[in-house]
Design an enzyme around this catalytic site. Structure first.
Site: not given
Ligand code: PGA
Length: 249
Positions: A10, A12, A93, A95, A163, A169, A208
């Protein structure tokens, strides 16, 4: 039942046309590890050029609208993504649940639109840190599944990504035992919601995931792949995750 693993990146709101140069190395790794499915979800503007360039990997998007078309300025339908070459789309997601205030009902409607357009819907769920600290992680995720999972989903059209919001992140990942507990609970809920079809829906872990923790995470029962953010942006970071996943099988 061991399901074929999916490693999905992803991007983003990252990447430009130059970044599509990373797809060659990622595609080569995917071709060399035929037991794993690999996907990259770039920003909307890169979906079509990525799909034209990508060999051996599926291209996806990071959101779609629930409606097929209409007066929704700035939005993109699932059919538009399909025409642009996408094969998957991430919906719900954390976010977007946070920043765009997406509800479970909206996420389900987007997943239904995606499936109707011939896309694989990756439905994201996950608890916040206060929810986990309060002992509510399982109940929060089960409620998200109850509200977000489309009844028509099956192993060919639906993927769930667990997640934990606090792991995205941050470089922090849950204990393996906590991942195992959550994925078993998600499997049970999927079977409850979808019947026998629920056994074939892949459940990804995200948050992560890196080269140095992928093997351990991918070996957890009912972890059927990974949704990777930061470590999917370059072939140098992403390929070792594909390799580690392929070794687990
Ligand atoms: P990350 O993000 O691997 O940077 O922690 C995962 C995600 O939000 O899909």
């Amino acid at each position: 039942m061991a399901l074929r693993k999916l490693v999905a990146g992803n991007w983003k709101m990252n990447g430009d046309r130059a970044a599509l140069g990373e797809l060659a190395g990622i595609g080569a790794a995917a071709a060399g590890h035929a037991n794993v499915d690999v996907a990259i979800c770039p920003p909307f503007t890169l979906v079509a050029p990525a799909a034209e360039q990508a060999a051996g990997i599926a291209i996806g998007a990071q959101d779609c609208h629930a409606a097929a078309k209409g007066a929704h300025t700035g939005c993109i339908s699932a059919a538009m993504l399909r025409e642009a070459g996408a094969r998957l789309v991430i919906v719900g997601h954390s976010e977007r649940r946070a920043d765009q205030h997406e509800t479970d009902a909206e996420v389900r409607a987007k997943a239904q639109a995606a499936i109707a357009a011939g896309l694989i819907a990756i439905v994201c769920v996950g608890e916040t840190e206060p929810e986990r600290d309060a002992g509510n992680a399982l109940s929060v995720v089960e409620a998200q599944l109850d509200g977000s999972i489309p009844a028509e989903g099956d192993g060919a059209t639906l993927v769930v990504a667990y997640e934990p919001v606090w792991a995205i992140g941050t470089g922090r990942v849950p204990a393996v035992a906590d991942v195992a507990e959550m994925h078993a609970a998600i499997r049970a809920r999927l079977t409850g919601l979808l019947g026998a079809k629920g056994a074939a829906v892949r459940i990804l872990y995200g948050g992560s995931v890196k080269a140095d923790n992928a093997a351990e995470l991918m070996a957890v029962p009912d972890v059927d792949g990974a949704l990777v953010g930061g470590a999917s942006l370059t072939a140098a970071l992403f390929v070792p995750i594909i390799e580690a996943t392929a070794r687990v099988g």
